[in-house]
Design an enzyme around this catalytic site. Sequence first.
Site, short mmCIF file in Angstrom:
data_model
loop_
_atom_site.label_atom_id
_atom_site.label_comp_id
_atom_site.label_asym_id
_atom_site.label_seq_id
_atom_site.Cartn_x
_atom_site.Cartn_y
_atom_site.Cartn_z
N HIS A 180 56.03 16.13 -98.51
CA HIS A 180 55.67 15.82 -96.41
C HIS A 180 56.56 16.47 -95.80
O HIS A 180 57.43 15.35 -96.05
CB HIS A 180 54.53 14.96 -96.44
CG HIS A 180 53.88 14.85 -95.34
ND1 HIS A 180 52.71 14.84 -95.32
CD2 HIS A 180 54.20 15.34 -94.33
CE1 HIS A 180 52.17 15.13 -94.33
NE2 HIS A 180 53.31 15.35 -93.12
N ALA A 224 54.10 12.86 -81.30
CA ALA A 224 54.13 11.80 -81.58
C ALA A 224 54.98 12.10 -83.07
O ALA A 224 55.01 13.45 -82.95
CB ALA A 224 52.46 11.92 -82.71
N LYS A 271 46.62 22.26 -96.33
CA LYS A 271 46.31 20.86 -95.32
C LYS A 271 44.80 20.73 -94.27
O LYS A 271 44.69 22.02 -93.78
CB LYS A 271 47.69 20.93 -94.14
CG LYS A 271 47.92 20.12 -93.61
CD LYS A 271 48.57 18.79 -94.52
CE LYS A 271 48.06 17.19 -93.83
NZ LYS A 271 49.64 16.96 -93.11
N HIS A 325 60.47 17.02 -83.02
CA HIS A 325 60.71 16.96 -81.51
C HIS A 325 61.66 16.97 -80.97
O HIS A 325 62.24 16.03 -81.20
CB HIS A 325 59.58 16.38 -80.97
CG HIS A 325 58.41 16.03 -82.36
ND1 HIS A 325 57.27 17.30 -81.63
CD2 HIS A 325 57.61 15.79 -83.02
CE1 HIS A 325 56.31 16.35 -82.33
NE2 HIS A 325 56.54 16.12 -83.00
N ASN A 329 51.53 22.93 -89.67
CA ASN A 329 51.09 23.13 -87.99
C ASN A 329 52.39 24.09 -87.25
O ASN A 329 52.59 22.78 -86.09
CB ASN A 329 50.90 21.47 -87.54
CG ASN A 329 52.01 20.57 -87.92
OD1 ASN A 329 52.79 21.07 -89.13
ND2 ASN A 329 51.98 19.76 -86.99
N HIS A 360 45.84 14.27 -93.65
CA HIS A 360 46.53 14.07 -92.63
C HIS A 360 45.09 12.80 -92.42
O HIS A 360 43.43 13.23 -91.65
CB HIS A 360 46.80 14.23 -90.99
CG HIS A 360 47.08 13.19 -90.34
ND1 HIS A 360 48.19 13.55 -89.86
CD2 HIS A 360 46.00 12.50 -89.29
CE1 HIS A 360 48.04 12.52 -89.02
NE2 HIS A 360 46.61 12.33 -88.15
N HIS A 408 57.66 18.46 -91.98
CA HIS A 408 57.75 19.65 -90.56
C HIS A 408 59.33 20.44 -91.11
O HIS A 408 59.82 19.70 -90.60
CB HIS A 408 57.36 18.81 -89.39
CG HIS A 408 56.46 17.49 -89.95
ND1 HIS A 408 54.99 18.66 -90.05
CD2 HIS A 408 56.02 16.98 -90.37
CE1 HIS A 408 53.99 18.49 -89.60
NE2 HIS A 408 54.32 17.02 -90.42
N LEU A 409 59.26 21.80 -90.65
CA LEU A 409 60.61 22.18 -90.54
C LEU A 409 60.60 23.20 -89.29
O LEU A 409 61.27 23.41 -88.42
CB LEU A 409 60.82 22.97 -91.58
CG LEU A 409 61.40 22.68 -93.47
CD1 LEU A 409 61.29 23.50 -93.61
CD2 LEU A 409 62.37 22.08 -92.71
N ARG A 410 59.37 23.15 -88.89
CA ARG A 410 58.97 24.18 -87.58
C ARG A 410 60.03 25.64 -87.92
O ARG A 410 59.86 25.63 -89.21
CB ARG A 410 59.78 23.31 -85.99
CG ARG A 410 59.65 22.14 -86.62
CD ARG A 410 57.75 21.27 -85.83
NE ARG A 410 58.34 20.10 -85.56
CZ ARG A 410 57.04 19.42 -86.02
NH1 ARG A 410 56.06 19.46 -86.25
NH2 ARG A 410 57.21 18.83 -85.18
N HIS A 438 50.77 10.36 -95.59
CA HIS A 438 51.65 9.36 -95.31
C HIS A 438 50.77 8.59 -94.83
O HIS A 438 50.49 7.57 -93.43
CB HIS A 438 52.47 9.96 -94.06
CG HIS A 438 51.06 11.11 -93.25
ND1 HIS A 438 49.92 10.39 -92.90
CD2 HIS A 438 51.13 11.72 -92.07
CE1 HIS A 438 49.61 11.35 -92.35
NE2 HIS A 438 49.66 12.25 -91.59
N LEU A 489 52.49 9.87 -86.07
CA LEU A 489 50.36 9.76 -86.14
C LEU A 489 50.94 9.53 -87.90
O LEU A 489 51.66 10.42 -88.33
CB LEU A 489 50.17 10.53 -85.89
CG LEU A 489 49.98 9.83 -83.92
CD1 LEU A 489 49.00 11.46 -83.42
CD2 LEU A 489 48.71 9.06 -83.91
N1 LIG Z 1 53.91 12.69 -87.65
C1 LIG Z 1 54.10 12.99 -87.45
O1 LIG Z 1 53.77 12.01 -86.17
N2 LIG Z 1 53.80 14.02 -86.37
C2 LIG Z 1 53.52 15.15 -87.19
C3 LIG Z 1 52.79 15.25 -87.38
C4 LIG Z 1 51.88 15.00 -88.46
O2 LIG Z 1 52.12 14.78 -90.06
O3 LIG Z 1 50.72 14.17 -88.40
C5 LIG Z 1 53.99 16.64 -86.26
O4 LIG Z 1 53.97 17.47 -86.54
O5 LIG Z 1 54.80 16.16 -85.67
ZN LIG Z 2 53.24 14.90 -90.97
ZN LIG Z 3 49.97 13.80 -90.94
#
Ligand SMILES: NC(=O)N[C@@H](CC(=O)O)C(=O)O
Ligand SMILES: [Zn+2]
Ligand SMILES: [Zn+2]
Length: 344
Positions: free
Chosen positions: A14, A264, A100, A252, A42, A137, A16-18, A175, A220
Amino acid sequence: MTTKITLTRPDDWHLHLRDGEGLKAVLPDTAKQFARAIVMPNLRPPVTTAEAALAYYQRIKQALPAGMVFEPLMTLYLTDNTPASEIAAARQSGVVHAVKLYPAGATTNSDSGVTSLQKCAAALAEMEKQGMPLLIHGEVTDGDVDVFDREKVFIERHLQPLLKDFPGLKVVFEHITTQDAAEFVAAGPANLAATITAHHLLMNRNAMFTGGIRPHHYCLPVLKRETHRAALVKAATSGSPKFFLGTDSAPHPKSAKEASCGCAGMYTAHAAIELYAEAFEEAGALDKLEGFASFYGPDFYHLSRNTTQVTLHKQSWLVPESIPFADDALVPLRAGQTVAWKLV
Ligand SMILES: NC(=O)N[C@@H](CC(=O)O)C(=O)O
Ligand SMILES: [Zn+2]
Ligand SMILES: [Zn+2]
């Protein structure tokens, strides 16, 4: 005392690479330790088609520095309108490994998420048929539900009915943050698993308020009380193949975290496997780390286990105060503090 551990190279289930410059900034942190990662969809706009997932896959491959080996495992963002044919196309693409589910409004970039699982019945039936895992999620978005209870309520209202309606569907409860979720997954069928982050193993909700408000400890699902953290450690170190590593590293910009309405997400990719090693060592369970980090994920996804290795030394190192991130900066977890293990 153990001072060195060697593990089969782990994967991150799991992440996030943006995209764009942000992607280039964070990708090496993941690729230096993980062979593969399940990449969250996302983005803005979200990755809702097999074609968009393939294009994102290629951008990730292009952003990888020369000499690094890393395989992104792509995901599709489920919406109320995802047709069954898109699931089939995703399967056919060979690069999409999961779909997802973000309940609409639950988290970062979830505005196009699902408003009702009823609307997704055709897509879910196709996933069940194709053996395509659904990653969830798991939080309700109802403003009447206390933010600390949203995961528990999701289980009762949505997860239980979903598993009943689609008994053959492979589901990863992403998560997880509560004892309720850990116990529900442990007691569930073999097609139900969960990922656990390093930060939820290492911190409880006090970490958001140590001497003042700590925006870099806000994510989150939000950190929970100590009893829940302890239950997550128990699950992760139990040796059960239903629990595996998923960092949820979620970069972020500093300016968006340190704001009146901060985003978050915690950034942990700079020290991910080391942070997990700390948590497992603290639990006296370093011998359980390899299964959690390197075996149970690929087994669940029916992928082969990695054949190369990584080594960690018990050697404390200082995490930088910030890391460059596109035209801003990132504040990584433990910024200005130490981590007890170091990847060689
Ligand atoms: N975990 C987080 O707080 N943020 C994640 C989104 C997610 O996994 O819910 C994000 O893309 O920033
Ligand atoms: Zn996530
Ligand atoms: Zn999430």
